[in-house]
Design a protein around this motif. Structure first.
Motif, PDB file in Angstrom:
ATOM      1  N   ASP A  54      74.569  78.825  69.125  1.00 32.02           N
ATOM      2  CA  ASP A  54      74.027  77.542  69.564  1.00 32.02           C
ATOM      3  C   ASP A  54      74.454  76.469  68.572  1.00 32.02           C
ATOM      4  O   ASP A  54      73.998  76.465  67.417  1.00 32.02           O
ATOM      5  N   SER A  55      75.344  75.587  68.985  1.00 28.72           N
ATOM      6  CA  SER A  55      75.843  74.566  68.075  1.00 28.72           C
ATOM      7  C   SER A  55      76.414  73.407  68.869  1.00 28.72           C
ATOM      8  O   SER A  55      76.745  73.538  70.046  1.00 28.72           O
ATOM      9  N   CYS A  56      76.532  72.250  68.210  1.00 32.30           N
ATOM     10  CA  CYS A  56      77.077  71.044  68.838  1.00 32.30           C
ATOM     11  C   CYS A  56      77.990  70.333  67.845  1.00 32.30           C
ATOM     12  O   CYS A  56      77.840  70.476  66.627  1.00 32.30           O
ATOM     13  N   ALA A  57      78.916  69.552  68.380  1.00 32.49           N
ATOM     14  CA  ALA A  57      79.778  68.724  67.545  1.00 32.49           C
ATOM     15  C   ALA A  57      80.253  67.539  68.353  1.00 32.49           C
ATOM     16  O   ALA A  57      80.385  67.614  69.576  1.00 32.49           O
ATOM     17  N   ASP A  58      80.504  66.439  67.681  1.00 36.27           N
ATOM     18  CA  ASP A  58      81.047  65.243  68.320  1.00 36.27           C
ATOM     19  C   ASP A  58      82.561  65.387  68.394  1.00 36.27           C
ATOM     20  O   ASP A  58      83.209  65.754  67.407  1.00 36.27           O
ATOM     21  N   ALA A  59      83.135  65.126  69.561  1.00 36.15           N
ATOM     22  CA  ALA A  59      84.565  65.345  69.753  1.00 36.15           C
ATOM     23  C   ALA A  59      85.118  64.325  70.733  1.00 36.15           C
ATOM     24  O   ALA A  59      84.377  63.669  71.461  1.00 36.15           O
ATOM     25  N   SER A  60      86.432  64.206  70.769  1.00 43.18           N
ATOM     26  CA  SER A  60      87.059  63.342  71.761  1.00 43.18           C
ATOM     27  C   SER A  60      86.919  63.968  73.140  1.00 43.18           C
ATOM     28  O   SER A  60      86.747  65.179  73.271  1.00 43.18           O
ATOM     29  N   TYR A  61      87.006  63.127  74.177  1.00 45.15           N
ATOM     30  CA  TYR A  61      86.921  63.619  75.554  1.00 45.15           C
ATOM     31  C   TYR A  61      88.158  63.174  76.307  1.00 45.15           C
ATOM     32  O   TYR A  61      88.409  61.978  76.454  1.00 45.15           O
ATOM     33  N   ASN A  62      88.942  64.145  76.756  1.00 49.38           N
ATOM     34  CA  ASN A  62      90.158  63.857  77.509  1.00 49.38           C
ATOM     35  C   ASN A  62      90.284  64.855  78.643  1.00 49.38           C
ATOM     36  O   ASN A  62      90.833  65.943  78.461  1.00 49.38           O
TER      37      ASN A  62
END
Length: 271
Positions: A81-89
């Protein structure tokens, strides 16, 4: 103007597996399938769900085979269970690899239906996909793929797996303060799948971004404020939350790796 087929208009294949791969350290990912995953021989069969306006489930399967370097591959069996901010393409394509011939005909059986995926060669490489409308199917069906193989290309192989089941996503309420945000969904038939949640937004610079989370598929998850804060600070609309059930099946064929990647997304795309 040439009328595009469903498969051309809704190119699910590369999007379905590249999206989780783009943040391989965050979502379901296996980095142990080869020595540094460099110049490995890979085969992927992707099956992503769509739903017609009449409520029928359809999919446009696609297969592609290549030699190349990957950081990792989606693996629903390995999830934290984890999250990260990333680009969206959403239009990200696979580049910098050597595509391989896998022979003809490539056949795919789901439920009681068998289809042939023709080989298509173009400027973007070799793929296997139907040129007509999508295939009706029942998400959760078993799937069997037979690959004839080609001399100097991808080896002969058969792989069996299961497609991702439908699920319902409970209404999500954006907290007014700094509380964790609860995400609930209906359970799968077994625990061999993962849940990928994307909180999509546009930042102050106008760039498309997402807070991308991977969760054990147990029906509930909580996203701490510090993790969803980039999304929240940029509008944080619950309508921009997309959840995807991910199922993966692997097989090692000689020096090659073969994988079925099946996804069911909510909201479900409409062709």
């Amino acid at each position: 103007m040439k009328k595009q087929s469903f498969g051309e208009r809704f190119s699910m294949a590369r999007r379905a597996w590249i999206a989780p791969l783009a943040v391989a350290a965050v979502v379901a990912c296996d980095e142990g399938l080869g020595p540094n995953a460099r110049n490995e021989t890979w085969g992927f069969v992707t099956i992503a769900a769509a739903k017609t306006q009449s409520g029928q489930h359809v999919t446009a399967p696609e297969a592609f085979f290549f030699v190349g370097n990957l950081i990792g591959v989606p693996n629903a069996a390995i999830v934290l269970d984890s999250c990260a901010d990333a680009s969206y393409n959403p239009n990200n394509d696979l580049t910098g690899v050597e595509f391989l011939d896998a022979g003809v005909p490539l056949t795919l059986r789901m439920g009681g239906r068998t289809d042939t995926l023709p080989r298509v060669s173009g400027s973007s490489g070799i793929t296997y996909k139907r040129s007509g409308d999508a295939i009706p199917y029942n998400p959760g069906d078993s799937v069997v793929v037979n690959i004839p193989g080609a001399l100097g290309g991808y080896p002969t192989a058969e792989i069996r797996g299961k497609t991702a089941e439908p699920f319902t996503l409970s209404p999500i309420v954006r907290p007014s303060g700094t509380d964790s945000m609860e995400v609930r969904w209906s359970l799968p038939h077994d625990q061999n799948s993962a849940m990928i949640v994307s909180l999509r937004y546009t930042n102050s610079s106008g760039a498309a971004r997402q807070v991308l989370c991977s969760f054990v598929d147990d029906g509930v998850a909580y996203i701490p404020f510090r993790q969803y804060q980039p999304w929240s600070n940029n509008g944080g609309r619950v309508e921009d939350i997309v959840a995807t059930r991910l199922r993966t099946t692997f097989r090692v064929v000689g020096n090659a790796v073969l994988e079925i990647i099946s996804t069911y997304q909510v909201p479900t795309p409409v062709p």
